[in-house]
Motif scaffolding. Sequence first.
Motif, PDB file in Angstrom:
ATOM      1  N   GLY A  99       0.307   2.714   0.717  1.00 57.60           N
ATOM      2  CA  GLY A  99      -0.815   2.838  -0.213  1.00 57.60           C
ATOM      3  C   GLY A  99      -0.816   4.141  -0.985  1.00 57.60           C
ATOM      4  O   GLY A  99      -1.092   4.159  -2.186  1.00 57.60           O
ATOM      5  N   TYR A 103      -0.644   3.963  -4.921  1.00 60.61           N
ATOM      6  CA  TYR A 103      -1.842   4.301  -5.688  1.00 60.61           C
ATOM      7  C   TYR A 103      -1.967   5.787  -6.032  1.00 60.61           C
ATOM      8  O   TYR A 103      -2.887   6.175  -6.739  1.00 60.61           O
ATOM      9  N   ALA A 106      -1.133   5.656  -9.667  1.00 60.07           N
ATOM     10  CA  ALA A 106      -1.712   4.506 -10.374  1.00 60.07           C
ATOM     11  C   ALA A 106      -3.238   4.538 -10.407  1.00 60.07           C
ATOM     12  O   ALA A 106      -3.837   4.329 -11.476  1.00 60.07           O
ATOM     13  N   GLU A 107      -3.889   4.799  -9.267  1.00 58.40           N
ATOM     14  CA  GLU A 107      -5.352   4.706  -9.264  1.00 58.40           C
ATOM     15  C   GLU A 107      -6.014   5.740 -10.175  1.00 58.40           C
ATOM     16  O   GLU A 107      -6.866   5.375 -10.996  1.00 58.40           O
ATOM     17  N   ALA A 133     -10.936   8.247  -6.651  1.00 61.33           N
ATOM     18  CA  ALA A 133      -9.775   8.239  -5.753  1.00 61.33           C
ATOM     19  C   ALA A 133     -10.110   8.944  -4.439  1.00 61.33           C
ATOM     20  O   ALA A 133      -9.747   8.468  -3.354  1.00 61.33           O
ATOM     21  N   TRP A 137     -10.206   7.086  -0.662  1.00 60.38           N
ATOM     22  CA  TRP A 137      -9.191   7.494   0.302  1.00 60.38           C
ATOM     23  C   TRP A 137      -9.648   8.632   1.213  1.00 60.38           C
ATOM     24  O   TRP A 137      -8.845   9.162   1.981  1.00 60.38           O
ATOM     25  N   TRP A 309     -12.147  -2.659  -6.567  1.00 63.92           N
ATOM     26  CA  TRP A 309     -11.883  -1.302  -6.112  1.00 63.92           C
ATOM     27  C   TRP A 309     -12.558  -1.000  -4.776  1.00 63.92           C
ATOM     28  O   TRP A 309     -11.923  -1.135  -3.735  1.00 63.92           O
ATOM     29  N   TYR A 313     -10.991  -1.588  -0.950  1.00 66.14           N
ATOM     30  CA  TYR A 313     -10.605  -0.507  -0.058  1.00 66.14           C
ATOM     31  C   TYR A 313     -11.340  -0.575   1.270  1.00 66.14           C
ATOM     32  O   TYR A 313     -10.729  -0.395   2.334  1.00 66.14           O
ATOM     33  N   VAL A 382       1.692  -1.525 -12.811  1.00 72.53           N
ATOM     34  CA  VAL A 382       1.151  -0.602 -11.813  1.00 72.53           C
ATOM     35  C   VAL A 382       2.210  -0.152 -10.803  1.00 72.53           C
ATOM     36  O   VAL A 382       2.276   1.035 -10.463  1.00 72.53           O
ATOM     37  N   GLN A 462      -5.749  -8.376  -2.335  1.00 70.82           N
ATOM     38  CA  GLN A 462      -7.069  -7.761  -2.218  1.00 70.82           C
ATOM     39  C   GLN A 462      -8.051  -8.691  -1.514  1.00 70.82           C
ATOM     40  O   GLN A 462      -8.823  -8.274  -0.645  1.00 70.82           O
TER      41      GLN A 462
END
Length: 665
Positions: A99, A103, A106-107, A133, A137, A309, A313, A382, A462
């Motif tokens: 991840g 990401y 990308a994120e 972000a 995370w 999103w 997550y 992505v 997702q």
Amino acid sequence: MQGINKTVSFTAGGLILFFVAVASLFTESFGARVSAVQAAIVGNFGWFYVLSVAGFLLFTLWLFLSPYSAIKLGKDDDEPEFSYPTWFAMLFSAGMGIGLLFYGVAEPMLHFANPRIGEGGTPDAAREAMNLAFLHWGLHAWGIYIVVGLALGYFAYRHDLPLTIRSALYPLLGDRIRGWPGHIVDITAIVGTLFGIATSLGLGVTQINAGFAYLGLLGVGTTQQMVLLVVITAIATVSAVSGVGKGIRRLSELNMLGGLLLLAFVFLLGPTVFLLSTLVENIGRYLWTLPYTSFRTLPYSGAEWQASWTMFYWGWWISWAPFVGMFIARVSRGRTIREFIGGVLFAPVALTFVWFTVFGETAIHMEMFDGGGMAKAVADSVPTALFVMLDRLPLSTITSALGTLMVVCFFVTSADSGALVIDIIGSGGNQDPPIATRIFWAVLSGAVAAVLLLVGGLQALQTAAVTTALPFTIVMVLMCVSLVISLREERGILRDRRTVRESLAPGAEAEAMPALPAAGDDWRQRLGAMVGRRTAVQVAIPPGGGAARREVARFIAETVQPALRDVAVELERLGRRVEIESSAFSAGLTVLRDGQEEFSYTIRARAYHPLTLALPALEDDTDPWQRRVEVILRGGLHKQLPPDRTSREAITQDVVHEYGKWLGW
């Protein structure tokens, strides 16, 4: 198959295989169903996810500051197995994964180019991009992991329950954890974990494909991704079979080294001063907005954004929680609750913030001040985001090759470690489950990832994470309740002891509360000191045959029965009524107090033939055999006794030890 819980493993495996079969046969219609399921869950249970995840973080912070924080994950005299540097390194390794590579660039770029509100490409959009972000995370993710890891570590190491999910609900379920309530908990954990791992594998294989394409080694497409998935899943299966000490450990070390090298390279050759400045500002903004963002559900607008999103997550982290939680529990024995929460919550989060700042802010700097082009490249593909960013720095071919290798290693590590954890759960906490079932779960993880990619790509991944995490969220809420019940009871016992000591006249304490002699002292004295404490224990020795059966019968008649009779005589002298039952292959002792069962201890003896690649002769009475003794605590949960603890004296000592150990339950 010996060594596994057939009810849990077969049920969970059957449900997942059914999913794979239906999705493979009805790919197009199944893809439409996937979209409908995600919309329904987000629309009806989005608030529950947000409230639960915020609650998990608040729960961990409360425990960190509470009087319970001094309690150890282990016995009071247990010391941590690993030094702080080694422990932090392993926590970092657990936090690193596919991840972060997928990401990390990308994120922030996706939020920067297409913010939830406002105009893209502006300084405000950049600040909000990094804040999101950090939210996705940061502390919330590790708060989720802490709930599971803390519950597993506390009940496994302080109360000697197996390191499996159902153990964490013992105060709520009691003996029922050995039946269907416990089975359902473990099945839920297995299904959620496998789909969480499959989500990571699906993301990883698309990025591996992009990396090979950038290096000119392979085209981009579904066929190529399926081939890569098969090849790398095969590698992961071999690693899973080799076990933690070889394959998984070495790949984890390689992952950590590669990640730190790549991080240092981008930091030093990128806009270093800019990165340091934004890191400070981003952390401040994150902490300032944390109370609001923790409870943000977007009821008036943005449900689609929330589903893609934040909801994704939260579901992803919850589905990964059994895997990561078990890992951090296994390396944290001997630490206090405060040490555990402080280390797990803050150290990996700090490194994650550095990672996102270095990779995400470097890409934003390139877009804003260095010619642009990053936003369009990320929007087009992505999975290529990392490689597009590295291409703008020196030695791009080398760093892109390193990035691709890291994704491959993370892919393998996720698959093999995940398969091992699932197998441990399916084996009732057995730390060394059968090789055949490890292979099954590793292959099944790859198969689910392939199906999800075929039926809907990223959206299907997702949806899988969000959907399968929903039932385990309920389990996690119960874990919190279970922990509080047990911690309060433990504190209550300590408080009662302290009150009694303080109320005694000088010199009377020793008479009222006799100290337990240390192990090795006269067991009769220890038993006399502990009479009145309640517990329930069984001991089992698993199956076998041939001459081994006669040896086992001798073991019961000549070792176990005399040991239990010794204890029974002493207990009756101390005023307890004792019953002993025995057969050819079992013997048990039950202590009654006021007509009610106070304590039980049973040994069922069988033999195991040692694992061999040769086909043994079925009637060969000279076959070697191994006797394995397992202590089964309430709920059918067990620990293994070493071979040198199966003598008459050792069994007597163990009965006395187990009689006193469960004070307070």
